[in-house]
Design a protein around this motif. Sequence first.
Motif, PDB file in Angstrom:
ATOM      1  N   GLN A 151       1.093  -1.058  -0.069  1.00  0.00           N
ATOM      2  CA  GLN A 151      -0.020  -0.017   0.011  1.00  0.00           C
ATOM      3  C   GLN A 151       0.953   1.304  -0.084  1.00  0.00           C
ATOM      4  O   GLN A 151       2.002   1.212   0.817  1.00  0.00           O
ATOM      5  N   ALA A 152       0.365   2.397  -0.643  1.00  0.00           N
ATOM      6  CA  ALA A 152       1.387   3.587  -0.880  1.00  0.00           C
ATOM      7  C   ALA A 152       1.257   4.296   0.291  1.00  0.00           C
ATOM      8  O   ALA A 152       0.504   5.681   0.273  1.00  0.00           O
ATOM      9  N   MET A 187      -4.721  -0.609  -3.551  1.00  0.00           N
ATOM     10  CA  MET A 187      -5.667   0.140  -3.140  1.00  0.00           C
ATOM     11  C   MET A 187      -5.066   1.849  -3.178  1.00  0.00           C
ATOM     12  O   MET A 187      -4.938   2.322  -2.270  1.00  0.00           O
ATOM     13  N   TRP A 188      -4.681   1.833  -4.514  1.00  0.00           N
ATOM     14  CA  TRP A 188      -4.159   3.232  -5.000  1.00  0.00           C
ATOM     15  C   TRP A 188      -5.031   4.376  -4.805  1.00  0.00           C
ATOM     16  O   TRP A 188      -6.411   4.091  -5.256  1.00  0.00           O
ATOM     17  N   LYS A 189      -4.772   5.368  -4.085  1.00  0.00           N
ATOM     18  CA  LYS A 189      -5.673   6.551  -3.843  1.00  0.00           C
ATOM     19  C   LYS A 189      -4.933   7.564  -4.787  1.00  0.00           C
ATOM     20  O   LYS A 189      -4.145   8.308  -4.163  1.00  0.00           O
ATOM     21  N   GLY A 190      -5.425   7.764  -5.873  1.00  0.00           N
ATOM     22  CA  GLY A 190      -4.551   8.744  -6.881  1.00  0.00           C
ATOM     23  C   GLY A 190      -4.695  10.138  -6.553  1.00  0.00           C
ATOM     24  O   GLY A 190      -4.047  10.793  -6.939  1.00  0.00           O
ATOM     25  N   GLN A 191      -5.796  10.656  -5.751  1.00  0.00           N
ATOM     26  CA  GLN A 191      -5.862  11.834  -5.392  1.00  0.00           C
ATOM     27  C   GLN A 191      -4.963  12.289  -4.486  1.00  0.00           C
ATOM     28  O   GLN A 191      -4.745  13.540  -4.320  1.00  0.00           O
ATOM     29  N   ILE A 215      -3.141  -0.917  -8.659  1.00  0.00           N
ATOM     30  CA  ILE A 215      -4.466  -1.560  -8.513  1.00  0.00           C
ATOM     31  C   ILE A 215      -5.022  -0.518  -7.573  1.00  0.00           C
ATOM     32  O   ILE A 215      -4.886  -0.061  -6.583  1.00  0.00           O
ATOM     33  N   ARG A 216      -6.023   0.324  -8.341  1.00  0.00           N
ATOM     34  CA  ARG A 216      -7.100   1.490  -7.696  1.00  0.00           C
ATOM     35  C   ARG A 216      -7.812   0.898  -6.680  1.00  0.00           C
ATOM     36  O   ARG A 216      -8.171  -0.172  -6.559  1.00  0.00           O
ATOM     37  N   GLN A 217      -8.113   1.643  -5.662  1.00  0.00           N
ATOM     38  CA  GLN A 217      -8.876   1.178  -4.660  1.00  0.00           C
ATOM     39  C   GLN A 217     -10.305   1.143  -5.346  1.00  0.00           C
ATOM     40  O   GLN A 217     -10.705   2.139  -6.180  1.00  0.00           O
ATOM     41  N   PHE A 232     -13.581 -10.801 -12.101  1.00  0.00           N
ATOM     42  CA  PHE A 232     -13.964 -10.893 -13.523  1.00  0.00           C
ATOM     43  C   PHE A 232     -15.619 -11.458 -13.588  1.00  0.00           C
ATOM     44  O   PHE A 232     -16.301 -11.365 -14.532  1.00  0.00           O
ATOM     45  N   GLU A 233     -15.985 -12.453 -12.495  1.00  0.00           N
ATOM     46  CA  GLU A 233     -17.169 -12.983 -12.361  1.00  0.00           C
ATOM     47  C   GLU A 233     -18.358 -11.755 -11.734  1.00  0.00           C
ATOM     48  O   GLU A 233     -19.303 -11.710 -12.117  1.00  0.00           O
ATOM     49  N   TYR A 234     -17.490 -11.089 -10.703  1.00  0.00           N
ATOM     50  CA  TYR A 234     -18.426 -10.161  -9.988  1.00  0.00           C
ATOM     51  C   TYR A 234     -18.576  -8.951 -10.766  1.00  0.00           C
ATOM     52  O   TYR A 234     -20.076  -8.256 -10.616  1.00  0.00           O
ATOM     53  N   ALA A 235     -17.870  -8.172 -11.308  1.00  0.00           N
ATOM     54  CA  ALA A 235     -17.742  -7.005 -11.827  1.00  0.00           C
ATOM     55  C   ALA A 235     -16.869  -6.711 -12.946  1.00  0.00           C
ATOM     56  O   ALA A 235     -15.870  -6.154 -12.737  1.00  0.00           O
ATOM     57  N   ALA A 236     -17.256  -7.366 -14.073  1.00  0.00           N
ATOM     58  CA  ALA A 236     -16.187  -7.441 -15.159  1.00  0.00           C
ATOM     59  C   ALA A 236     -15.653  -6.188 -15.764  1.00  0.00           C
ATOM     60  O   ALA A 236     -14.816  -5.911 -16.447  1.00  0.00           O
ATOM     61  N   ASP A 237     -16.582  -5.020 -15.765  1.00  0.00           N
ATOM     62  CA  ASP A 237     -16.404  -3.647 -16.394  1.00  0.00           C
ATOM     63  C   ASP A 237     -15.854  -2.757 -15.267  1.00  0.00           C
ATOM     64  O   ASP A 237     -15.435  -1.610 -15.439  1.00  0.00           O
ATOM     65  N   SER A 238     -15.627  -3.491 -13.907  1.00  0.00           N
ATOM     66  CA  SER A 238     -15.159  -2.476 -12.796  1.00  0.00           C
ATOM     67  C   SER A 238     -13.597  -2.201 -13.143  1.00  0.00           C
ATOM     68  O   SER A 238     -12.903  -2.655 -13.834  1.00  0.00           O
ATOM     69  N   ASN A 239     -13.169  -0.965 -12.300  1.00  0.00           N
ATOM     70  CA  ASN A 239     -11.703  -0.498 -12.438  1.00  0.00           C
ATOM     71  C   ASN A 239     -10.817  -1.866 -11.916  1.00  0.00           C
ATOM     72  O   ASN A 239      -9.754  -1.832 -12.288  1.00  0.00           O
ATOM     73  N   GLY A 240     -11.424  -2.573 -10.916  1.00  0.00           N
ATOM     74  CA  GLY A 240     -10.686  -3.691 -10.062  1.00  0.00           C
ATOM     75  C   GLY A 240     -10.373  -4.599 -11.239  1.00  0.00           C
ATOM     76  O   GLY A 240      -9.223  -5.082 -11.588  1.00  0.00           O
TER      77      GLY A 240
END
Length: 262
Positions: A151-152, A187-191, A215-217, A232-240
């Motif tokens: 974690q950063a 859990m990257w917090k880009g802001q 890997i973004r939060q 990939f099964e749960y939320a294929a379009d997510s940032n994750g």
Amino acid sequence: MRITAVINQKGGVGKTTTTVNLGAALARKGLRVLLIDLDPQANLTAHLMMDHAQVRSTTYDLLMGNAPLADVARPTATEGLFLVPSAGDLAGAEVELANEIGREYFLKDRLRKDDERAAVFDEVLVDCPPSLGLLAINALTAADEALIPLQAEFFALQGMARYLEVQNLVKGRLNPNLRLGGIVICMWKGQANLSHEVREEVKKSFGEVLFETVIRQNVKLAEAPSAGKTIFEYAADSNGAQDYEALAEEFLARRGVPKPTA
Ligand SMILES: Nc1ncnc2c1ncn2[C@@H]1O[C@H](COP(=O)(O)OP(=O)(O)OP(=O)(O)O)[C@@H](O)[C@H]1O
Ligand SMILES: [Mg+2]
């Protein structure tokens, strides 16, 4: 078969999340991937198998030689993705192994012994517990490389220094082939300015070892385990899902595997 220890003695940094979703991304690319839950907390097992009744034999049985790899590795809902599940009994292994001769080599012996079966897998990812105890040492002794989720945060580099001491000891005494294969920021917090500062520090110290992919939060990554699904099964379009897909590509590029053209 290449063995990667997903390791960081700090808790809650993204080891299990990375093991599941990097493994799933690799399996979706057609590789045969084995995940080993080496943590008595058994979070990886819970994440991939909601029904504990499916668990017959565990990492403990594998380590103790009660069951061969072929029996312990179970298929998951993702094609090509297999799991050696864990349970609380693994905590006992640390105590039982403590007085054994060659106690650091148990995982290596089990994985490398049955070469023909083990060769069925292209990649093995070992989800380590948040400590540098005997189980984690077994993972480092068996591994070709270590993958560190980080974690950063302010103390991240201090933790790395301690980890590297142990890695060097293992390399010197138990596994000369071991190398630091990658560091991935989770859990990257880009802001947050701090995130960027820490990333720069890690980059300065470790250069190319640091994955470009972060890997973004992403709340979907935190929700997926309770559904018993990979991202990939749960939320294929997510940032994750996007981030773990990108990590898998970078991971394979480091292996020298060309990107599929199609
Ligand atoms: N990128 C992310 N965004 C949001 N939540 C995340 C992310 N990655 C992991 N989490 C969540 O953070 C928590 C800790 O992650 P995880 O279990 O992967 O860490 P760990 O290093 O395996 O922990 P432990 O040391 O306890 O084994 C989990 O609840 C997980 O769902
Ligand atoms: Mg974990």
